[in-house]
Write an enzyme that holds these catalytic residues in place. Sequence first.
Site, mmCIF file in Angstrom:
data_model
loop_
_atom_site.group_PDB
_atom_site.id
_atom_site.type_symbol
_atom_site.label_atom_id
_atom_site.label_comp_id
_atom_site.label_asym_id
_atom_site.label_seq_id
_atom_site.Cartn_x
_atom_site.Cartn_y
_atom_site.Cartn_z
ATOM 1 N N TYR A 1 -7.165 0.339 -2.845
ATOM 2 C CA TYR A 1 -8.588 0.488 -2.488
ATOM 3 C C TYR A 1 -9.033 1.934 -2.309
ATOM 4 O O TYR A 1 -10.211 2.198 -2.091
ATOM 5 C CB TYR A 1 -8.933 -0.331 -1.232
ATOM 6 C CG TYR A 1 -8.036 -0.092 -0.033
ATOM 7 C CD1 TYR A 1 -8.197 1.032 0.758
ATOM 8 C CD2 TYR A 1 -7.035 -1.001 0.296
ATOM 9 C CE1 TYR A 1 -7.370 1.258 1.848
ATOM 10 C CE2 TYR A 1 -6.204 -0.778 1.399
ATOM 11 C CZ TYR A 1 -6.376 0.360 2.166
ATOM 12 O OH TYR A 1 -5.547 0.573 3.243
ATOM 13 N N HIS B 1 -0.685 -12.357 4.139
ATOM 14 C CA HIS B 1 -0.435 -12.605 5.577
ATOM 15 C C HIS B 1 -0.665 -14.087 5.927
ATOM 16 O O HIS B 1 0.265 -14.799 6.211
ATOM 17 C CB HIS B 1 -1.258 -11.699 6.503
ATOM 18 C CG HIS B 1 -1.066 -10.259 6.254
ATOM 19 N ND1 HIS B 1 0.163 -9.649 6.383
ATOM 20 C CD2 HIS B 1 -1.931 -9.275 5.838
ATOM 21 C CE1 HIS B 1 0.044 -8.364 6.099
ATOM 22 N NE2 HIS B 1 -1.210 -8.111 5.751
ATOM 23 N N GLU C 1 -5.095 -12.043 9.050
ATOM 24 C CA GLU C 1 -3.976 -11.248 9.579
ATOM 25 C C GLU C 1 -4.157 -11.079 11.094
ATOM 26 O O GLU C 1 -3.183 -10.988 11.832
ATOM 27 C CB GLU C 1 -3.935 -9.869 8.895
ATOM 28 C CG GLU C 1 -2.818 -8.961 9.405
ATOM 29 C CD GLU C 1 -2.761 -7.601 8.703
ATOM 30 O OE1 GLU C 1 -3.670 -7.316 7.898
ATOM 31 O OE2 GLU C 1 -1.817 -6.850 8.963
ATOM 32 N N HIS D 1 0.901 -1.157 0.000
ATOM 33 C CA HIS D 1 0.000 0.000 0.000
ATOM 34 C C HIS D 1 0.936 1.201 0.000
ATOM 35 O O HIS D 1 1.472 1.577 1.060
ATOM 36 C CB HIS D 1 -0.889 0.019 1.242
ATOM 37 C CG HIS D 1 -1.626 -1.261 1.502
ATOM 38 N ND1 HIS D 1 -2.801 -1.585 0.864
ATOM 39 C CD2 HIS D 1 -1.345 -2.306 2.313
ATOM 40 C CE1 HIS D 1 -3.224 -2.771 1.287
ATOM 41 N NE2 HIS D 1 -2.350 -3.235 2.162
ATOM 42 N N ARG E 1 -13.940 -9.285 6.007
ATOM 43 C CA ARG E 1 -14.632 -8.195 6.692
ATOM 44 C C ARG E 1 -15.320 -7.282 5.687
ATOM 45 O O ARG E 1 -16.385 -6.737 5.954
ATOM 46 C CB ARG E 1 -13.636 -7.368 7.514
ATOM 47 C CG ARG E 1 -13.087 -8.096 8.719
ATOM 48 C CD ARG E 1 -12.103 -7.233 9.516
ATOM 49 N NE ARG E 1 -10.745 -7.364 9.029
ATOM 50 C CZ ARG E 1 -9.985 -6.364 8.600
ATOM 51 N NH1 ARG E 1 -10.451 -5.134 8.564
ATOM 52 N NH2 ARG E 1 -8.752 -6.584 8.185
ATOM 53 N N ARG F 1 -4.621 1.450 12.518
ATOM 54 C CA ARG F 1 -5.500 1.667 11.365
ATOM 55 C C ARG F 1 -6.183 3.034 11.442
ATOM 56 O O ARG F 1 -6.406 3.679 10.416
ATOM 57 C CB ARG F 1 -6.547 0.539 11.289
ATOM 58 C CG ARG F 1 -7.249 0.507 9.929
ATOM 59 C CD ARG F 1 -8.235 -0.634 9.809
ATOM 60 N NE ARG F 1 -9.436 -0.396 10.601
ATOM 61 C CZ ARG F 1 -10.624 -0.970 10.357
ATOM 62 N NH1 ARG F 1 -10.755 -1.808 9.354
ATOM 63 N NH2 ARG F 1 -11.661 -0.714 11.114
ATOM 64 N N HIS G 1 -10.801 -7.179 -0.360
ATOM 65 C CA HIS G 1 -10.025 -6.652 0.763
ATOM 66 C C HIS G 1 -9.838 -7.700 1.855
ATOM 67 O O HIS G 1 -8.734 -7.964 2.303
ATOM 68 C CB HIS G 1 -10.650 -5.387 1.360
ATOM 69 C CG HIS G 1 -9.816 -4.849 2.475
ATOM 70 N ND1 HIS G 1 -9.956 -5.269 3.785
ATOM 71 C CD2 HIS G 1 -8.771 -3.981 2.474
ATOM 72 C CE1 HIS G 1 -9.044 -4.668 4.535
ATOM 73 N NE2 HIS G 1 -8.321 -3.881 3.772
ATOM 74 N N ASP H 1 4.157 -4.415 2.109
ATOM 75 C CA ASP H 1 2.867 -4.061 2.693
ATOM 76 C C ASP H 1 2.784 -2.598 3.133
ATOM 77 O O ASP H 1 2.583 -1.718 2.309
ATOM 78 C CB ASP H 1 2.554 -5.033 3.845
ATOM 79 C CG ASP H 1 1.138 -4.899 4.368
ATOM 80 O OD1 ASP H 1 0.363 -4.116 3.808
ATOM 81 O OD2 ASP H 1 0.804 -5.585 5.348
ATOM 82 N N HIS I 1 -6.485 -10.154 1.787
ATOM 83 C CA HIS I 1 -5.956 -10.276 3.149
ATOM 84 C C HIS I 1 -6.689 -11.436 3.822
ATOM 85 O O HIS I 1 -7.921 -11.473 3.817
ATOM 86 C CB HIS I 1 -6.254 -9.019 3.974
ATOM 87 C CG HIS I 1 -5.576 -7.764 3.504
ATOM 88 N ND1 HIS I 1 -6.265 -6.658 3.062
ATOM 89 C CD2 HIS I 1 -4.267 -7.430 3.427
ATOM 90 C CE1 HIS I 1 -5.403 -5.689 2.753
ATOM 91 N NE2 HIS I 1 -4.182 -6.142 2.958
HETATM 92 ZN ZN ZN Z 1 -2.298 -5.062 3.168
#
Ligand code: ZN
Length: 436
Positions: free
Chosen positions: A119, A263, A229, A59, A204, A80, A201, A312, A226
């Site tokens: 994203y 991950h 993770e 990212h 979730r 986050r 993504h 990452d 992902h």
């Molecule tokens: Zn990532």
Amino acid sequence: MKRNLWCEYAWLGGAVPEESVVIGIEDGRFTSVSPGVAPDEAERRPGLSLPGFANGHSHAFHRALRGRTHADRGDFWSWREQMYRLAARLDPTAYFRLARATFSEMVMAGYTTVGEFHYLHHGPAGRPYADPNEMGHTLMAAARDAGIRITLLDTCYLHGGFDTQLDVVQRRFGDGTVAGWFDRMSQIQADEGARVGAAVHSVRACTEDEIATVASYVTDMPLHAHVSEQLQENEDCLARYAATPTAVFARSGALERQFTAVHATHLTAGDRRLLRGSTVCVCPTTERDLADGVGDSRALLDEGVSLSLGSDSNAVIDGFEEARGLELHERLNTRERGRLTVHEQLSALTDHTTLGWDDAGEIRPGRRADLVTVDFDSVRLAGTSPDGMLAAVVFAGSAADVTTVTVDGVDRVTEGRYGAGDVAREFTELVPRLFA
Ligand SMILES: [Zn+2]
């Protein structure tokens, strides 16, 4: 254009590097690779030459967080929040400059392809730009300027969590429905050095049904997600589906695609079996930075899962650091050394297949002419015997030891100097403004 290079040492896939290797290059591809040949008129490359590195998961914008997230106690979720505050500030102009500098740092470290897990699609409050793929095209232009190939892993991101709507920042990520996402991403214009891949993504951000729809749409490109993770994600997924995230991806048909689980830190033995034939992209420097935990790379390899590596969150951009993280994290977990071979570590670092570039990552005729040359006169590596070169570079080398980087036959870094601008100065000028 034709070139002839002489590498003092080159890793051609064996247990030790070959000596005095003359390599022919034409139109961006290797045409011949001959060990034990005198240099004659060839351009000289002292040191050890390796295939180009593939950055399987990035990212780019997270690079701006470097040094800005370590003041307080916290975990992935508190990190986050800081990352979302940065995401909210990015417009196409700032994103272009930040991504170009980040991709440049990758080239300087020896990466020749980046998989950008993208994203941040839309403008504030989720309003689409005039070009609905403005941000994706911006990333591709940034990669082109930096001199790195890109696989833009355009990400489907529809929910803020299990049965939760997107919040105000996350609205920039969403396309409403899988059909909306696919309509938009199908219009991305790729070029010579760029490819389009797909991503979910996480469990979730898309429901099981939505993941199944994504998998039904993307039959001819890499599909990344992902996976596991965080333990919290596993617990919530079990509560919602009575299945692990990996099992949800399996039931959705995603694992029948060119699937990479990013991950895959907290897996069951059953999850590892399901992933046989897929790739797991491990991101050791980020997983340690975010206190994610340690996956089980040895068990994955034993199960027939391929490994790749990603930087990452770009907390660090150093392929050697990622490669040694694979083995060193295993050592801390198991109190045993030599869990992975150096060959397995370097194979993960150079695995371009995870990004859909099957014709890169090896020094052999017909492959893309990517070369990363490491200086063995540096203070970190001096004194190494030829037999120990691969282990020395993996366990003690650094991105700063990379002296020359060739991508598709073109030198992007020469004798330690990057040819496309002053990258440090660009970060100095740009990053503080993003937090002002
Ligand atoms: Zn990532």
